[in-house]
Design a protein around this motif. Sequence first.
Motif, short mmCIF file in Angstrom:
data_model
loop_
_atom_site.label_atom_id
_atom_site.label_comp_id
_atom_site.label_asym_id
_atom_site.label_seq_id
_atom_site.Cartn_x
_atom_site.Cartn_y
_atom_site.Cartn_z
N TYR A 145 3.06 2.54 -4.99
CA TYR A 145 3.60 1.88 -6.15
C TYR A 145 2.87 0.33 -6.48
CZ TYR A 145 7.09 -0.50 -3.03
OH TYR A 145 7.80 -0.86 -1.86
N ASP A 146 2.32 -0.13 -5.41
CA ASP A 146 1.62 -1.34 -5.73
C ASP A 146 0.70 -1.53 -4.51
OD1 ASP A 146 2.59 -4.52 -7.14
OD2 ASP A 146 0.68 -3.71 -6.76
N VAL A 147 -0.33 -2.75 -4.38
CA VAL A 147 -1.18 -2.84 -3.45
C VAL A 147 -0.44 -3.12 -2.18
CG1 VAL A 147 -2.90 -4.55 -2.78
CG2 VAL A 147 -2.79 -4.00 -5.19
N LYS A 148 -0.76 -2.67 -1.12
CA LYS A 148 -0.30 -2.79 0.00
C LYS A 148 1.11 -2.07 0.28
CE LYS A 148 -3.04 -6.89 1.59
NZ LYS A 148 -3.73 -6.21 2.15
N MET A 149 1.49 -1.56 -0.71
CA MET A 149 2.82 -0.82 -0.60
C MET A 149 2.58 0.55 -0.46
SD MET A 149 4.56 -3.79 -0.65
CE MET A 149 6.29 -3.03 -0.57
N LYS A 150 3.59 1.31 0.25
CA LYS A 150 3.29 2.79 0.22
C LYS A 150 4.97 3.31 0.74
CE LYS A 150 2.17 2.34 5.22
NZ LYS A 150 0.96 2.50 6.24
N GLU A 151 4.99 4.49 0.36
CA GLU A 151 6.14 5.47 0.82
C GLU A 151 5.71 6.69 1.13
OE1 GLU A 151 9.51 3.31 -2.39
OE2 GLU A 151 9.70 5.34 -1.74
N LYS A 152 6.41 7.07 2.03
CA LYS A 152 6.07 8.66 2.48
C LYS A 152 6.90 9.64 1.43
CE LYS A 152 6.56 7.61 7.46
NZ LYS A 152 7.45 7.86 8.85
N GLY A 153 6.05 10.60 1.22
CA GLY A 153 6.68 11.64 0.45
C GLY A 153 7.13 12.61 1.17
N ASP A 154 7.09 14.09 0.86
CA ASP A 154 7.60 15.28 1.58
C ASP A 154 7.00 15.95 2.84
OD1 ASP A 154 8.07 16.40 -1.78
OD2 ASP A 154 9.58 15.44 -0.78
N ILE A 155 5.71 15.31 2.73
CA ILE A 155 5.00 15.92 4.09
C ILE A 155 4.05 14.95 4.59
CG2 ILE A 155 5.26 18.36 3.54
CD1 ILE A 155 2.42 18.04 2.30
N PRO A 156 4.62 13.71 5.13
CA PRO A 156 3.80 12.75 5.63
C PRO A 156 3.05 12.86 7.01
CG PRO A 156 5.87 12.09 5.75
CD PRO A 156 5.93 13.38 5.19
N GLU A 157 3.58 13.90 7.64
CA GLU A 157 3.42 13.91 9.16
C GLU A 157 1.95 14.34 9.23
OE1 GLU A 157 7.34 14.51 8.18
OE2 GLU A 157 5.88 15.79 7.77
N GLY A 158 1.02 13.52 10.18
CA GLY A 158 -0.53 13.82 10.22
C GLY A 158 -1.35 13.15 9.29
N TYR A 159 -0.50 12.15 8.53
CA TYR A 159 -1.28 11.64 7.33
C TYR A 159 -1.06 10.08 7.30
CZ TYR A 159 -2.07 16.19 5.38
OH TYR A 159 -2.25 17.76 5.38
N SER A 160 -1.91 9.40 7.14
CA SER A 160 -1.66 7.87 6.66
C SER A 160 -2.31 7.54 5.64
CB SER A 160 -1.77 6.88 7.78
OG SER A 160 -3.26 6.90 8.25
N VAL A 161 -2.06 6.28 4.99
CA VAL A 161 -2.66 5.80 3.63
C VAL A 161 -3.05 4.29 3.84
CG1 VAL A 161 -1.92 7.68 2.25
CG2 VAL A 161 -0.41 5.66 2.72
N SER A 162 -3.93 3.94 3.00
CA SER A 162 -4.02 2.50 2.94
C SER A 162 -4.36 2.23 1.30
CB SER A 162 -5.56 2.31 3.61
OG SER A 162 -5.95 1.00 3.28
#
Lengths: 115, 114
Positions: free
Chosen positions: B50-67
Amino acid sequence: AQSVTQLDSHVSVSEGTPVLLRCNYSSSYSPSLFWYVQHPNKGLQLLLKYTSAATLVKGINGFEAEFKKSETSFHLTKPSAHMSDAAEYFCVVRYSGGSNYKLTFGKGTLLTVNP
Amino acid sequence: DVKVTQSSRYLVKRTGEKVFLECVQDMDHENMFWYRQDPGLGLRLIYFSYDVKMKEKGDIPEGYSVSREKKERFSLILESASTNQTSMYLCASRSGAVNTGELFFGEGSRLTVL
């Protein structure tokens, strides 16, 4: 859990005949509803959206949808199909009171248009 | 017009490889999303920012990451790719100022893991 159901996974019509793609959602106060279209090998594009204004919503390319609260439905229609309408269509719901980002996608309806 | 660009349309990777999927939007949108699309399953949310450096897991986050280091760029990372991550990945963005705003999608990145 909130849900959205697209009742047909595949709809086939002849060019020039009407299109009906059906969508039902689980009941909630003031949902926002969207229809998106995805052409082959492309991203999704917004067709139309309902956000508690007029219940009959007109979108791009001659499509429209009617929000029927009593039936918890938001079916997509077009009077006359064109070959270029062949694509996959997704019904999407955002429930009020939920997370701002939480959208629930239907599983999609593939529309085939025959010449 | 809003443009969401996914740099790789088609990728083929081997099991265990690290995979980066990049997404850039040009409309100064606050919200960015990564979805996975599989036949018969529709779109499933992996992660949301929702903003720079902010993240939230969705429904299927396993095995993934984000930047999300910059507002315009949202990257999806598969630390160790597996065959069940073979899929179409769709990036989307949306203005955070409009509660019912539409999502703008990229054209997708089709990943095959062998």
